[in-house]
Motif scaffolding. Structure first.
Motif, PDB file in Angstrom:
ATOM      1  N   PRO A   1      60.674  89.502  47.353  1.00 59.34           N
ATOM      2  CA  PRO A   1      60.157  88.991  48.801  1.00 59.34           C
ATOM      3  C   PRO A   1      59.656  90.178  49.893  1.00 59.34           C
ATOM      4  CG  PRO A   1      61.947  87.631  47.587  1.00 59.34           C
ATOM      5  CD  PRO A   1      62.086  88.636  47.084  1.00 59.34           C
ATOM      6  N   ALA A   2      58.205  89.410  50.101  1.00 58.53           N
ATOM      7  CA  ALA A   2      57.971  89.983  51.398  1.00 58.53           C
ATOM      8  C   ALA A   2      57.273  88.614  52.239  1.00 58.53           C
ATOM      9  CB  ALA A   2      56.632  90.963  51.632  1.00 58.53           C
ATOM     10  N   SER A   3      56.038  89.540  52.917  1.00 58.34           N
ATOM     11  CA  SER A   3      55.963  88.818  53.798  1.00 58.34           C
ATOM     12  C   SER A   3      54.587  86.466  53.853  1.00 58.34           C
ATOM     13  CB  SER A   3      54.990  88.821  55.042  1.00 58.34           C
ATOM     14  OG  SER A   3      55.583  89.520  55.988  1.00 58.34           O
ATOM     15  N   VAL A   4      54.181  87.875  52.400  1.00 53.89           N
ATOM     16  CA  VAL A   4      53.247  86.822  51.611  1.00 53.89           C
ATOM     17  C   VAL A   4      54.538  85.925  50.758  1.00 53.89           C
ATOM     18  CG1 VAL A   4      52.060  86.328  50.043  1.00 53.89           C
ATOM     19  CG2 VAL A   4      51.509  88.161  51.712  1.00 53.89           C
ATOM     20  N   GLU A   5      55.583  86.173  49.839  1.00 52.46           N
ATOM     21  CA  GLU A   5      56.075  85.846  49.497  1.00 52.46           C
ATOM     22  C   GLU A   5      56.988  84.794  50.446  1.00 52.46           C
ATOM     23  OE1 GLU A   5      54.804  88.688  46.633  1.00 52.46           O
ATOM     24  OE2 GLU A   5      56.002  88.395  49.173  1.00 52.46           O
ATOM     25  N   MET A   6      57.615  84.829  52.107  1.00 56.53           N
ATOM     26  CA  MET A   6      58.364  83.945  53.022  1.00 56.53           C
ATOM     27  C   MET A   6      56.837  83.081  53.197  1.00 56.53           C
ATOM     28  SD  MET A   6      60.969  85.407  52.151  1.00 56.53           S
ATOM     29  CE  MET A   6      61.984  84.372  53.700  1.00 56.53           C
ATOM     30  N   GLY A   7      56.061  83.196  52.987  1.00 56.90           N
ATOM     31  CA  GLY A   7      54.575  82.498  53.678  1.00 56.90           C
ATOM     32  C   GLY A   7      54.340  81.444  52.385  1.00 56.90           C
ATOM     33  N   GLY A   8      55.288  81.530  51.458  1.00 57.47           N
ATOM     34  CA  GLY A   8      54.701  80.448  50.724  1.00 57.47           C
ATOM     35  C   GLY A   8      53.628  80.671  49.450  1.00 57.47           C
ATOM     36  N   LEU A   9      53.159  82.094  48.975  1.00 63.82           N
ATOM     37  CA  LEU A   9      52.676  82.491  48.310  1.00 63.82           C
ATOM     38  C   LEU A   9      53.292  83.742  47.109  1.00 63.82           C
ATOM     39  CD1 LEU A   9      49.928  82.667  46.119  1.00 63.82           C
ATOM     40  CD2 LEU A   9      49.293  84.534  48.278  1.00 63.82           C
ATOM     41  N   VAL A  10      54.038  82.982  46.249  1.00 64.31           N
ATOM     42  CA  VAL A  10      54.834  84.244  44.797  1.00 64.31           C
ATOM     43  C   VAL A  10      53.877  84.815  44.656  1.00 64.31           C
ATOM     44  CG1 VAL A  10      56.489  84.046  44.456  1.00 64.31           C
ATOM     45  CG2 VAL A  10      56.672  82.730  46.065  1.00 64.31           C
ATOM     46  N   ILE A  11      53.870  86.348  44.641  1.00 65.00           N
ATOM     47  CA  ILE A  11      53.060  87.261  43.687  1.00 65.00           C
ATOM     48  C   ILE A  11      54.147  87.628  41.997  1.00 65.00           C
ATOM     49  CG2 ILE A  11      52.358  88.876  43.271  1.00 65.00           C
ATOM     50  CD1 ILE A  11      50.670  87.229  45.270  1.00 65.00           C
ATOM     51  N   LEU A  12      53.587  87.443  41.530  1.00 66.47           N
ATOM     52  CA  LEU A  12      54.469  87.894  40.064  1.00 66.47           C
ATOM     53  C   LEU A  12      53.617  88.826  39.115  1.00 66.47           C
ATOM     54  CD1 LEU A  12      55.614  84.237  39.331  1.00 66.47           C
ATOM     55  CD2 LEU A  12      57.340  86.053  40.612  1.00 66.47           C
ATOM     56  N   PRO A  13      53.851  89.661  39.420  1.00 63.24           N
ATOM     57  CA  PRO A  13      53.401  91.156  38.405  1.00 63.24           C
ATOM     58  C   PRO A  13      52.946  90.855  36.887  1.00 63.24           C
ATOM     59  CG  PRO A  13      55.088  92.147  38.808  1.00 63.24           C
ATOM     60  CD  PRO A  13      54.618  90.324  40.197  1.00 63.24           C
ATOM     61  N   ARG A  14      54.375  89.572  36.308  1.00 63.37           N
ATOM     62  CA  ARG A  14      54.459  89.849  34.838  1.00 63.37           C
ATOM     63  C   ARG A  14      53.774  87.744  34.449  1.00 63.37           C
ATOM     64  NH1 ARG A  14      59.963  92.306  33.045  1.00 63.37           N
ATOM     65  NH2 ARG A  14      60.710  89.894  34.110  1.00 63.37           N
ATOM     66  N   LYS A  15      53.627  88.259  33.415  1.00 64.32           N
ATOM     67  CA  LYS A  15      53.038  86.795  33.124  1.00 64.32           C
ATOM     68  C   LYS A  15      54.237  85.824  32.427  1.00 64.32           C
ATOM     69  CE  LYS A  15      49.617  83.953  31.488  1.00 64.32           C
ATOM     70  NZ  LYS A  15      50.587  82.696  30.822  1.00 64.32           N
ATOM     71  N   GLU A  16      55.159  86.595  32.354  1.00 69.53           N
ATOM     72  CA  GLU A  16      56.806  85.692  31.239  1.00 69.53           C
ATOM     73  C   GLU A  16      56.936  84.727  32.581  1.00 69.53           C
ATOM     74  OE1 GLU A  16      57.839  90.167  30.884  1.00 69.53           O
ATOM     75  OE2 GLU A  16      55.636  88.844  31.176  1.00 69.53           O
ATOM     76  N   ASP A  17      57.355  85.943  33.691  1.00 68.33           N
ATOM     77  CA  ASP A  17      57.768  85.477  34.976  1.00 68.33           C
ATOM     78  C   ASP A  17      57.400  84.125  35.461  1.00 68.33           C
ATOM     79  OD1 ASP A  17      59.412  87.372  34.707  1.00 68.33           O
ATOM     80  OD2 ASP A  17      59.285  88.507  35.964  1.00 68.33           O
ATOM     81  N   PHE A  18      55.781  84.695  35.460  1.00 71.38           N
ATOM     82  CA  PHE A  18      54.696  83.424  36.313  1.00 71.38           C
ATOM     83  C   PHE A  18      54.786  81.936  35.020  1.00 71.38           C
ATOM     84  CE2 PHE A  18      50.642  81.105  35.650  1.00 71.38           C
ATOM     85  CZ  PHE A  18      50.610  81.192  37.240  1.00 71.38           C
ATOM     86  N   ASP A  19      55.043  81.795  33.988  1.00 70.21           N
ATOM     87  CA  ASP A  19      55.094  80.406  33.542  1.00 70.21           C
ATOM     88  C   ASP A  19      56.460  80.592  33.562  1.00 70.21           C
ATOM     89  OD1 ASP A  19      52.826  81.620  31.944  1.00 70.21           O
ATOM     90  OD2 ASP A  19      53.045  82.934  30.288  1.00 70.21           O
ATOM     91  N   LYS A  20      57.366  81.070  33.445  1.00 71.57           N
ATOM     92  CA  LYS A  20      59.099  80.521  33.091  1.00 71.57           C
ATOM     93  C   LYS A  20      59.880  79.708  35.195  1.00 71.57           C
ATOM     94  CE  LYS A  20      61.430  84.635  33.225  1.00 71.57           C
ATOM     95  NZ  LYS A  20      62.572  85.294  32.303  1.00 71.57           N
ATOM     96  N   LEU A  21      58.396  80.442  36.040  1.00 73.53           N
ATOM     97  CA  LEU A  21      59.519  79.615  37.147  1.00 73.53           C
ATOM     98  C   LEU A  21      59.372  78.594  37.742  1.00 73.53           C
ATOM     99  CD1 LEU A  21      59.565  81.706  40.020  1.00 73.53           C
ATOM    100  CD2 LEU A  21      57.701  81.329  40.672  1.00 73.53           C
ATOM    101  N   THR A  22      60.724  78.081  37.705  1.00 67.48           N
ATOM    102  CA  THR A  22      61.124  76.556  38.060  1.00 67.48           C
ATOM    103  C   THR A  22      61.159  76.520  39.701  1.00 67.48           C
ATOM    104  OG1 THR A  22      63.008  77.012  37.819  1.00 67.48           O
ATOM    105  CG2 THR A  22      62.117  76.994  36.334  1.00 67.48           C
TER     106      THR A  22
END
Length: 319
Positions: free
Chosen positions: A269-290
């Motif tokens: 997490p950096a500023s963008v994530e703290m601002g509510g836009l969560v960056i995930l570089p791996r598809k498996e993480d994107f798919d399973k995030l809850t």
């Protein structure tokens, strides 16, 4: 409202770089294919973005030994020949970020190789925010998401792409605790109902913002052992006012980053994530995030409630 000369020049360099710099051209075209999904919470949302090109930043090694082994990619002597920029004053060069999160993504680099440290440059952040009114400016602390902690820089992205941009006034009106207000400035604290502890300063006075920021920084310096307290800052200028959001931090990465196997989520997490836009570089993480993952990750990296309560008391007493 007419655009500043800086903003006009920045738009020109963005278009130029997308045309002549192959790396930038390909990666900005690639943004058309990134996947996103929104998680709805009580009156706000978190947006996840699957963006594989951001693996360099999310997984960057920022320890002193790793930094010492690589050439600084923000120093002019080490930048690619195709990477051109726009000057801001005598101190900065505005560059197009070749690994974008936003359709317009800038890195604003100090022309001198000095470490990431906000205290001497907070006023510059305010001036940049005022001149780049179509952008949201942000600062990542050296242990809070900066992939180049050895070279001072800001970043900027297209305004209203982070949920924070459109939500902040609503959520501070709904849940915020007003700590200070005068004819120019309001300071509001917002806590766990928004998942992240934050301080929001809204003001039409640059000098008051600088004064209050120094006070907040001084308290956090006393509460931390590091040279610079862990924090992210998001800033924009609109309707004659600055809106500056400070996210005090206690941890660079959550335990999920270091977990093994299916328990791992590669998120830094950096500023963008703290601002509510969560960056995930791996598809498996994107798919399973809850939503539960997000709640837990923000809890880990945001400043603890005890320190946050002390910070609020300091602001109320020393304003």
């Amino acid at each position: 409202m007419s655009k500043s000369k800086l903003e006009i020049s920045v738009r020109e360099i963005i278009q130029q770089q997308k045309q002549v710099w192959e790396l930038a051209r390909i990666n900005y075209l690639g943004l058309e294919k990134v996947e996103t999904k929104a998680f709805e919470f009580d009156g706000f949302k978190i947006v996840a973005q699957y963006n594989p090109e951001r693996i360099r930043s999310s997984a960057a090694k920022t320890d002193a030994e790793s930094i010492a082994r690589r050439a600084c990619f923000l120093c002019a002597a080490n930048r690619p020949a195709q990477q051109q920029g726009v000057t801001f004053g005598k101190q900065y060069t505005v560059l197009v970020n070749p690994f974008p999160i936003f359709t317009e993504h800038l890195t604003i680099s100090l022309n001198t190789h000095l470490a990431q440290e906000i205290a001497p440059y907070f006023a510059d952040l305010l001036q940049l925010s005022k001149q780049l009114t179509d952008f949201t400016l942000f600062y990542n602390g050296p242990k809070c998401g900066a992939s180049a902690p050895d070279h001072f820089h800001f970043q900027a992205g297209s305004k209203n792409k982070m949920p924070l941009d459109s939500e902040i006034r609503h959520v501070i009106n709904k849940w915020g605790q007003l700590l200070f207000q005068d004819e120019h400035t309001s300071i509001t604290a917002l806590g766990r109902k928004y998942l992240r502890n934050l301080i929001c300063l809204i003001s039409d006075s640059e000098q008051e913002l600088i004064h209050h920021f120094k006070m907040i920084l001084n308290f956090l310096n006393e509460a931390e052992t590091a040279d610079e307290p862990m924090m992210n800052i998001v800033s924009r200028f609109e309707n004659g006012q600055w809106i500056v959001v400070i996210f005090p931090r206690r941890q660079q990465r959550p335990q999920q980053f270091y977990a093994n196997g299916s328990d791992q989520i590669l998120i830094s997490p950096a500023s963008v994530e703290m601002g509510g836009l969560v960056i995930l570089p791996r598809k498996e993480d994107f798919d399973k995030l809850t939503p539960d993952d997000l709640t837990d990750i923000y809890r880990q990296v945001s400043v603890g409630d005890e320190v946050f309560e002390e910070l609020k008391d300091q602001i109320k007493m020393k304003r």
